[in-house]
Write a protein that holds these residues in place. Structure first.
Motif, PDB file in Angstrom:
ATOM      1  N   GLN A 298       0.849  -1.177   0.000  1.00 30.65           N
ATOM      2  CA  GLN A 298       0.000   0.000   0.000  1.00 30.65           C
ATOM      3  C   GLN A 298       0.891   1.235   0.000  1.00 30.65           C
ATOM      4  O   GLN A 298       1.602   1.502   0.956  1.00 30.65           O
ATOM      5  CB  GLN A 298      -0.896  -0.030   1.250  1.00 30.65           C
ATOM      6  CG  GLN A 298      -2.020   0.968   1.231  1.00 30.65           C
ATOM      7  CD  GLN A 298      -3.184   0.541   0.338  1.00 30.65           C
ATOM      8  OE1 GLN A 298      -3.385  -0.631   0.093  1.00 30.65           O
ATOM      9  NE2 GLN A 298      -3.956   1.493  -0.127  1.00 30.65           N
TER      10      GLN A 298
ATOM     11  N   PHE B  75     -11.536   8.824   1.475  1.00 31.56           N
ATOM     12  CA  PHE B  75     -10.300   8.272   0.941  1.00 31.56           C
ATOM     13  C   PHE B  75      -9.287   9.404   0.751  1.00 31.56           C
ATOM     14  O   PHE B  75      -9.606  10.431   0.134  1.00 31.56           O
ATOM     15  CB  PHE B  75     -10.527   7.610  -0.420  1.00 31.56           C
ATOM     16  CG  PHE B  75     -11.320   6.343  -0.375  1.00 31.56           C
ATOM     17  CD1 PHE B  75     -12.675   6.345  -0.651  1.00 31.56           C
ATOM     18  CD2 PHE B  75     -10.703   5.129  -0.080  1.00 31.56           C
ATOM     19  CE1 PHE B  75     -13.419   5.177  -0.624  1.00 31.56           C
ATOM     20  CE2 PHE B  75     -11.436   3.946  -0.045  1.00 31.56           C
ATOM     21  CZ  PHE B  75     -12.796   3.980  -0.317  1.00 31.56           C
TER      22      PHE B  75
ATOM     23  N   ILE C 148      -3.510   7.116  -6.471  1.00 29.25           N
ATOM     24  CA  ILE C 148      -3.295   5.968  -5.604  1.00 29.25           C
ATOM     25  C   ILE C 148      -4.062   6.251  -4.328  1.00 29.25           C
ATOM     26  O   ILE C 148      -3.800   7.270  -3.659  1.00 29.25           O
ATOM     27  CB  ILE C 148      -1.801   5.770  -5.281  1.00 29.25           C
ATOM     28  CG1 ILE C 148      -0.966   5.723  -6.567  1.00 29.25           C
ATOM     29  CG2 ILE C 148      -1.611   4.518  -4.450  1.00 29.25           C
ATOM     30  CD1 ILE C 148      -1.316   4.589  -7.489  1.00 29.25           C
ATOM     31  N   PHE C 149      -4.992   5.386  -3.985  1.00 34.91           N
ATOM     32  CA  PHE C 149      -5.866   5.630  -2.854  1.00 34.91           C
ATOM     33  C   PHE C 149      -5.368   4.969  -1.577  1.00 34.91           C
ATOM     34  O   PHE C 149      -4.713   3.924  -1.614  1.00 34.91           O
ATOM     35  CB  PHE C 149      -7.275   5.102  -3.150  1.00 34.91           C
ATOM     36  CG  PHE C 149      -8.064   5.947  -4.106  1.00 34.91           C
ATOM     37  CD1 PHE C 149      -8.011   5.712  -5.465  1.00 34.91           C
ATOM     38  CD2 PHE C 149      -8.861   6.977  -3.639  1.00 34.91           C
ATOM     39  CE1 PHE C 149      -8.737   6.489  -6.356  1.00 34.91           C
ATOM     40  CE2 PHE C 149      -9.590   7.762  -4.514  1.00 34.91           C
ATOM     41  CZ  PHE C 149      -9.529   7.519  -5.869  1.00 34.91           C
ATOM     42  N   GLY C 150      -5.723   5.588  -0.451  1.00 40.36           N
ATOM     43  CA  GLY C 150      -5.580   4.939   0.834  1.00 40.36           C
ATOM     44  C   GLY C 150      -6.710   3.946   1.013  1.00 40.36           C
ATOM     45  O   GLY C 150      -7.587   3.808   0.157  1.00 40.36           O
ATOM     46  N   GLN C 151      -6.696   3.247   2.142  1.00 43.78           N
ATOM     47  CA  GLN C 151      -7.641   2.149   2.346  1.00 43.78           C
ATOM     48  C   GLN C 151      -9.047   2.624   2.680  1.00 43.78           C
ATOM     49  O   GLN C 151      -9.986   1.834   2.641  1.00 43.78           O
ATOM     50  CB  GLN C 151      -7.149   1.225   3.465  1.00 43.78           C
ATOM     51  CG  GLN C 151      -5.805   0.577   3.191  1.00 43.78           C
ATOM     52  CD  GLN C 151      -4.657   1.371   3.777  1.00 43.78           C
ATOM     53  OE1 GLN C 151      -4.631   2.609   3.736  1.00 43.78           O
ATOM     54  NE2 GLN C 151      -3.692   0.676   4.340  1.00 43.78           N
TER      55      GLN C 151
ATOM     56  N   TYR D   5     -11.231   2.399 -12.759  1.00 46.11           N
ATOM     57  CA  TYR D   5     -10.917   1.856 -11.446  1.00 46.11           C
ATOM     58  C   TYR D   5     -11.882   0.727 -11.109  1.00 46.11           C
ATOM     59  O   TYR D   5     -13.037   0.737 -11.522  1.00 46.11           O
ATOM     60  CB  TYR D   5     -11.041   2.936 -10.361  1.00 46.11           C
ATOM     61  CG  TYR D   5      -9.886   3.907 -10.306  1.00 46.11           C
ATOM     62  CD1 TYR D   5      -9.822   4.983 -11.180  1.00 46.11           C
ATOM     63  CD2 TYR D   5      -8.863   3.738  -9.383  1.00 46.11           C
ATOM     64  CE1 TYR D   5      -8.759   5.879 -11.130  1.00 46.11           C
ATOM     65  CE2 TYR D   5      -7.792   4.631  -9.326  1.00 46.11           C
ATOM     66  CZ  TYR D   5      -7.761   5.686 -10.212  1.00 46.11           C
ATOM     67  OH  TYR D   5      -6.705   6.565 -10.166  1.00 46.11           O
TER      68      TYR D   5
ATOM     69  N   GLY E  90     -15.957  -2.786   0.355  1.00 50.98           N
ATOM     70  CA  GLY E  90     -15.131  -2.358   1.476  1.00 50.98           C
ATOM     71  C   GLY E  90     -13.684  -2.090   1.137  1.00 50.98           C
ATOM     72  O   GLY E  90     -12.846  -1.963   2.035  1.00 50.98           O
ATOM     73  N   GLN E  91     -13.376  -2.018  -0.148  1.00 51.39           N
ATOM     74  CA  GLN E  91     -11.991  -1.801  -0.577  1.00 51.39           C
ATOM     75  C   GLN E  91     -11.808  -0.397  -1.155  1.00 51.39           C
ATOM     76  O   GLN E  91     -12.774   0.303  -1.450  1.00 51.39           O
ATOM     77  CB  GLN E  91     -11.609  -2.831  -1.642  1.00 51.39           C
ATOM     78  CG  GLN E  91     -11.779  -4.268  -1.205  1.00 51.39           C
ATOM     79  CD  GLN E  91     -10.834  -4.639  -0.099  1.00 51.39           C
ATOM     80  OE1 GLN E  91      -9.645  -4.334  -0.149  1.00 51.39           O
ATOM     81  NE2 GLN E  91     -11.350  -5.275   0.937  1.00 51.39           N
ATOM     82  N   ASP E  92     -10.541   0.002  -1.307  1.00 56.52           N
ATOM     83  CA  ASP E  92     -10.280   1.268  -1.982  1.00 56.52           C
ATOM     84  C   ASP E  92     -10.242   1.025  -3.498  1.00 56.52           C
ATOM     85  O   ASP E  92      -9.984  -0.088  -3.954  1.00 56.52           O
ATOM     86  CB  ASP E  92      -8.944   1.868  -1.510  1.00 56.52           C
ATOM     87  CG  ASP E  92      -7.782   0.903  -1.663  1.00 56.52           C
ATOM     88  OD1 ASP E  92      -6.950   1.133  -2.569  1.00 56.52           O
ATOM     89  OD2 ASP E  92      -7.724  -0.081  -0.898  1.00 56.52           O
ATOM     90  N   PRO E  93     -10.528   2.047  -4.276  1.00 56.45           N
ATOM     91  CA  PRO E  93     -10.497   1.888  -5.735  1.00 56.45           C
ATOM     92  C   PRO E  93      -9.091   1.534  -6.220  1.00 56.45           C
ATOM     93  O   PRO E  93      -8.117   2.144  -5.811  1.00 56.45           O
ATOM     94  CB  PRO E  93     -10.923   3.273  -6.238  1.00 56.45           C
ATOM     95  CG  PRO E  93     -11.657   3.904  -5.096  1.00 56.45           C
ATOM     96  CD  PRO E  93     -10.971   3.396  -3.864  1.00 56.45           C
ATOM     97  N   GLN E  94      -9.023   0.541  -7.086  1.00 60.79           N
ATOM     98  CA  GLN E  94      -7.757   0.106  -7.659  1.00 60.79           C
ATOM     99  C   GLN E  94      -7.694   0.531  -9.117  1.00 60.79           C
ATOM    100  O   GLN E  94      -8.609   0.244  -9.897  1.00 60.79           O
ATOM    101  CB  GLN E  94      -7.627  -1.409  -7.548  1.00 60.79           C
ATOM    102  CG  GLN E  94      -7.522  -1.926  -6.114  1.00 60.79           C
ATOM    103  CD  GLN E  94      -6.240  -1.514  -5.433  1.00 60.79           C
ATOM    104  OE1 GLN E  94      -5.152  -1.627  -5.981  1.00 60.79           O
ATOM    105  NE2 GLN E  94      -6.358  -1.018  -4.201  1.00 60.79           N
ATOM    106  N   PHE E  95      -6.598   1.157  -9.489  1.00 53.15           N
ATOM    107  CA  PHE E  95      -6.425   1.654 -10.840  1.00 53.15           C
ATOM    108  C   PHE E  95      -6.270   0.500 -11.835  1.00 53.15           C
ATOM    109  O   PHE E  95      -5.481  -0.436 -11.596  1.00 53.15           O
ATOM    110  CB  PHE E  95      -5.196   2.568 -10.896  1.00 53.15           C
ATOM    111  CG  PHE E  95      -4.802   2.987 -12.278  1.00 53.15           C
ATOM    112  CD1 PHE E  95      -3.672   2.458 -12.883  1.00 53.15           C
ATOM    113  CD2 PHE E  95      -5.566   3.901 -12.991  1.00 53.15           C
ATOM    114  CE1 PHE E  95      -3.288   2.845 -14.156  1.00 53.15           C
ATOM    115  CE2 PHE E  95      -5.203   4.292 -14.269  1.00 53.15           C
ATOM    116  CZ  PHE E  95      -4.067   3.759 -14.849  1.00 53.15           C
TER     117      PHE E  95
END
Lengths: 115, 114
Positions: free
Chosen positions: A2, A89, A104-107, B35, B40-45
């Motif tokens: 992360q 986020f 790029i995101f945090g959790q 994305y 419950g997750q963050d967006p993934q590129f």
């Protein structure tokens, strides 16, 4: 791995209180740090953003504090309201000839503001 | 103000089927990002396009492909769908000419693979 670490995972605040969410990053090439608010079933919406040349930015009840040397930044929500209950986020991006500005995101942090 | 438009809003598919997601960026935005966000997750590129050319690639499976058309809309094509592909798929757009190069997200497509 992360690249942007966010805490806490969840947060409960009383109405009128201050909500504080923290993020840390490793890559010193990041030069843009936005915060997004997301409601269930909706897309992330840009809340406020900051660049490394500024230590603080305030927009209404929302403030970003940025510590470049510590590679940390935080979101403060003053006078938190039930309508602020959402997932927040932090994110980071960089610009350059080989980069596209992708975020790029945090959790994420789930905020609940109790009436 | 016009926002990023995604269609369909919801999509239900069976395993091994194909799916096509569409994204219409904000007018005059020249960059599109895709994305994937699990529960419950963050967006993934996944992937991005600038001026109709692929500009960056993230954790996009080989079963997925995407393109940006002359009118700047983009499509994400997903083949041989798996249960694990069930997620919310977001498209975002930005303008490289804007001073802050902010990304604006659509409301997403909820894909369910049964």
């Amino acid at each position: 791995q992360q690249q942007v670490k966010q805490s806490p995972q969840s947060l409960i605040v009383q109405k009128g209180g201050i909500s504080i969410i923290n993020c840390a990053y490793e890559n010193t090439a990041f030069d843009y740090f936005p915060w997004y608010q997301q409601f269930p079933g909706k897309g992330p919406a840009l809340l406020i953003a900051i660049r490394p040349d500024v230590s603080e930015k305030k927009e209404g009840r929302f403030t970003i504090s940025f510590n470049k040397s510590a590679k940390q930044f935080s979101l403060h929500i003053m006078d938190s309201q039930p309508g602020d209950s959402a997932t927040y986020f932090c994110a980071a991006s960089m610009r350059g000839s080989s980069n596209t500005g992708k975020l790029i995101f945090g959790q994420g942090t789930t905020l609940q503001v109790k009436p | 103000a016009a926002g990023v438009i995604q269609s369909p809003r919801h999509l239900i598919k069976e395993k091994r089927e194909t799916a096509t997601l569409k994204c219409y960026p904000i007018p005059r935005h020249d960059t599109v990002y895709w994305y994937q966000q699990g529960p419950g997750q963050d967006p993934q590129f996944l992937i991005s396009f600038y001026e109709k050319m692929q500009s960056d690639k993230g954790s996009i499976p080989d079963r997925f492909s995407a393109q940006q058309f002359s009118d700047y809309h983009s499509e994400l094509n997903m083949s041989s769908l798996e249960l694990g592909d069930s997620a919310l798929y977001f498209c975002a757009s930005s303008s490289t000419g804007a001073p802050n190069e902010k990304l604006f997200f659509g409301s997403g497509t909820q894909l369910s693979v049964l």
